[in-house]
Design a protein around this motif. Sequence first.
Motif, PDB file in Angstrom:
ATOM      1  N   TYR A 177     -35.622   0.223  34.612  1.00 51.02           N
ATOM      2  CA  TYR A 177     -35.801  -0.076  33.193  1.00 51.02           C
ATOM      3  C   TYR A 177     -37.236   0.196  32.784  1.00 51.02           C
ATOM      4  O   TYR A 177     -38.150   0.262  33.610  1.00 51.02           O
ATOM      5  CB  TYR A 177     -35.364  -1.506  32.871  1.00 51.02           C
ATOM      6  N   VAL A 178     -37.418   0.410  31.506  1.00 52.61           N
ATOM      7  CA  VAL A 178     -38.733   0.708  30.927  1.00 52.61           C
ATOM      8  C   VAL A 178     -39.039  -0.377  29.898  1.00 52.61           C
ATOM      9  O   VAL A 178     -38.171  -0.752  29.108  1.00 52.61           O
ATOM     10  CB  VAL A 178     -38.742   2.090  30.240  1.00 52.61           C
ATOM     11  N   PHE A 179     -40.265  -0.900  29.939  1.00 54.96           N
ATOM     12  CA  PHE A 179     -40.657  -1.851  28.904  1.00 54.96           C
ATOM     13  C   PHE A 179     -42.100  -1.599  28.499  1.00 54.96           C
ATOM     14  O   PHE A 179     -42.875  -0.977  29.223  1.00 54.96           O
ATOM     15  CB  PHE A 179     -40.463  -3.305  29.371  1.00 54.96           C
TER      16      PHE A 179
ATOM     17  N   ILE B  84     -36.609  -9.443  31.903  1.00 57.76           N
ATOM     18  CA  ILE B  84     -36.181  -8.552  30.824  1.00 57.76           C
ATOM     19  C   ILE B  84     -36.350  -9.241  29.477  1.00 57.76           C
ATOM     20  O   ILE B  84     -36.265  -8.596  28.437  1.00 57.76           O
ATOM     21  CB  ILE B  84     -34.725  -8.086  30.986  1.00 57.76           C
ATOM     22  N   SER B  85     -36.597 -10.563  29.514  1.00 55.97           N
ATOM     23  CA  SER B  85     -36.905 -11.261  28.269  1.00 55.97           C
ATOM     24  C   SER B  85     -38.360 -11.007  27.914  1.00 55.97           C
ATOM     25  O   SER B  85     -39.175 -10.661  28.773  1.00 55.97           O
ATOM     26  CB  SER B  85     -36.660 -12.761  28.423  1.00 55.97           C
ATOM     27  N   LYS B  86     -38.697 -11.164  26.663  1.00 54.32           N
ATOM     28  CA  LYS B  86     -40.073 -10.949  26.234  1.00 54.32           C
ATOM     29  C   LYS B  86     -40.973 -12.023  26.814  1.00 54.32           C
ATOM     30  O   LYS B  86     -40.571 -13.162  27.008  1.00 54.32           O
ATOM     31  CB  LYS B  86     -40.152 -10.942  24.706  1.00 54.32           C
ATOM     32  N   TYR B  87     -42.227 -11.654  27.089  1.00 53.79           N
ATOM     33  CA  TYR B  87     -43.202 -12.590  27.650  1.00 53.79           C
ATOM     34  C   TYR B  87     -43.432 -13.754  26.695  1.00 53.79           C
ATOM     35  O   TYR B  87     -43.625 -14.889  27.103  1.00 53.79           O
ATOM     36  CB  TYR B  87     -44.516 -11.849  27.914  1.00 53.79           C
TER      37      TYR B  87
ATOM     38  N   LYS C 253     -43.558  -7.621  20.450  1.00 52.48           N
ATOM     39  CA  LYS C 253     -42.756  -6.562  19.843  1.00 52.48           C
ATOM     40  C   LYS C 253     -42.441  -5.462  20.861  1.00 52.48           C
ATOM     41  O   LYS C 253     -42.255  -4.311  20.509  1.00 52.48           O
ATOM     42  CB  LYS C 253     -43.521  -5.955  18.655  1.00 52.48           C
ATOM     43  N   ASP C 254     -42.415  -5.852  22.139  1.00 51.43           N
ATOM     44  CA  ASP C 254     -42.163  -4.837  23.160  1.00 51.43           C
ATOM     45  C   ASP C 254     -40.703  -4.393  23.129  1.00 51.43           C
ATOM     46  O   ASP C 254     -39.829  -5.078  22.625  1.00 51.43           O
ATOM     47  CB  ASP C 254     -42.540  -5.361  24.544  1.00 51.43           C
ATOM     48  N   ILE C 255     -40.464  -3.233  23.686  1.00 51.91           N
ATOM     49  CA  ILE C 255     -39.135  -2.632  23.672  1.00 51.91           C
ATOM     50  C   ILE C 255     -38.683  -2.438  25.116  1.00 51.91           C
ATOM     51  O   ILE C 255     -39.438  -1.986  25.969  1.00 51.91           O
ATOM     52  CB  ILE C 255     -39.156  -1.278  22.948  1.00 51.91           C
ATOM     53  N   THR C 256     -37.449  -2.817  25.399  1.00 55.87           N
ATOM     54  CA  THR C 256     -36.911  -2.709  26.750  1.00 55.87           C
ATOM     55  C   THR C 256     -35.678  -1.822  26.729  1.00 55.87           C
ATOM     56  O   THR C 256     -34.764  -2.039  25.927  1.00 55.87           O
ATOM     57  CB  THR C 256     -36.540  -4.096  27.302  1.00 55.87           C
TER      58      THR C 256
ATOM     59  N   SER D 252     -31.404   4.744  27.469  1.00 51.45           N
ATOM     60  CA  SER D 252     -30.296   4.068  26.802  1.00 51.45           C
ATOM     61  C   SER D 252     -30.610   2.588  26.620  1.00 51.45           C
ATOM     62  O   SER D 252     -31.385   2.001  27.364  1.00 51.45           O
ATOM     63  CB  SER D 252     -28.994   4.240  27.598  1.00 51.45           C
ATOM     64  N   SER D 253     -30.003   1.995  25.622  1.00 51.32           N
ATOM     65  CA  SER D 253     -30.303   0.606  25.272  1.00 51.32           C
ATOM     66  C   SER D 253     -29.567  -0.381  26.166  1.00 51.32           C
ATOM     67  O   SER D 253     -28.464  -0.115  26.655  1.00 51.32           O
ATOM     68  CB  SER D 253     -29.903   0.348  23.811  1.00 51.32           C
ATOM     69  N   PHE D 254     -30.189  -1.539  26.346  1.00 51.82           N
ATOM     70  CA  PHE D 254     -29.520  -2.640  27.025  1.00 51.82           C
ATOM     71  C   PHE D 254     -28.419  -3.179  26.123  1.00 51.82           C
ATOM     72  O   PHE D 254     -28.599  -3.238  24.896  1.00 51.82           O
ATOM     73  CB  PHE D 254     -30.498  -3.787  27.290  1.00 51.82           C
ATOM     74  N   PRO D 255     -27.309  -3.604  26.694  1.00 51.84           N
ATOM     75  CA  PRO D 255     -26.322  -4.315  25.870  1.00 51.84           C
ATOM     76  C   PRO D 255     -26.935  -5.632  25.409  1.00 51.84           C
ATOM     77  O   PRO D 255     -27.621  -6.325  26.173  1.00 51.84           O
ATOM     78  CB  PRO D 255     -25.148  -4.528  26.832  1.00 51.84           C
TER      79      PRO D 255
END
Length: 428
Positions: free
Chosen positions: A168-170, A244-247, A252-255, A261-264
Amino acid sequence: MKFVEGKIIQEKVFGDAVFPKTLNPPIGKACGTSDLLVEMIKEKREWLTDLLKRHLAILFRGFNVLTPEEFQSVVEAFNWDEMPYLGPTHRAKVTDRVFTANQAPVGQCINFHHEMFLIKQQPSKIFFYCQEPAPEGGETSILPSHIIVSKMEEELPEFVADIEQKGYVFKMKTAKENHSNSIMNKTWNILLETEDEFEAEKRAKEKLNCNAVNFNEDGSAEFVYGPLNPIRNFEGKRVWFNPISKYSTSDKDITTFGDGSSFPEESFEVYKRITEENNVDIKWEKGDVLLLDNLSVQHARRPGKPPRVILVSMCKCYWISFREWNKVKESWIDSGYFVVESPLKLMRFWKVVEAGDIHLNKTGITIPSQGIPLPVEHIRYTENGHGDEENQIEGSKKCKQFTYIGSICRQIFTVFGLAREPDRNRPR
């Protein structure tokens, strides 16, 4: 003297291990002191290290640790090397080894994370000390990361398989202004100690282990991480190391998956619910000291009211890379010997031993996460230096004090009563 096993209302049991393990002063020492705690740690250091491996978190309560200096003495009693803080939040240095926790307003929530998970190397142990508990809220919440993996696999097995396969990319965005009220309250130039964008990107990739840096017109910067697998293996357990949750709730980070492709949306909801259902809120009492295995336990901060003073101290993580371990396995399988190829690698191996991540005793060496015993008499060294007499060492001293590889080798054997003359005909 023996610790008295305590209990907190919020504790949970995972498998057969209480989380956290609470230790109180000995019987007859109802009003403990920091000096007593330091003495007991020094006496029972090995037992406490084993206890931490089993329970992952230890709460020392009732020892009346009153000052940051007393807290530092408690930390130093474990004889673990200091790990300095590096990260996107401001920390004030209180003593040589003690820092403030995140200085964002105490009313803000900080979500679950491993300390310095954004950095290339993380501390293996982290201590928290309560100098002043919040009058309301402000709990530190803790969570075993292997529980996240097992629960996510139960509920979203396909998602877990996808994230392990694709990675995954964040993205993490720095503050626009220094000392802002956000959780991430350092600007990129303060974090990386340079005003030059080219040098900043170089340092970010070296220190933060990110893959790219984007500099924004508003003065902030965006660090891009991945693709990477958020699940790691420690102590034979698969832990969810990169959340995978925001810190924080305002980031406004994107995972996304590694392929873009987007996470469900369900994955975020299930992940958050699992963390909330399986955590333990530590309701602080003045003088508490909490020790966590930072490679296995995530922590968070609940919103509270000031004043709240929680201090931290971190200890270094020593590890052997998978590539090095594979060489060890190959040499073990092929010849029955553990082969160390250089002084640097032997020093790193010994550091892992000292940190308690490898058990070394007269019968052998065991790496718990691998479960393979390596008998001491089956160690061989490929370097040909042996050291001279003045470099021969006593068992009470550490290997890191010596230069010659032969001295280090002799240290290992001396400590465990197996010292002997070097075998100059040993395999090369």
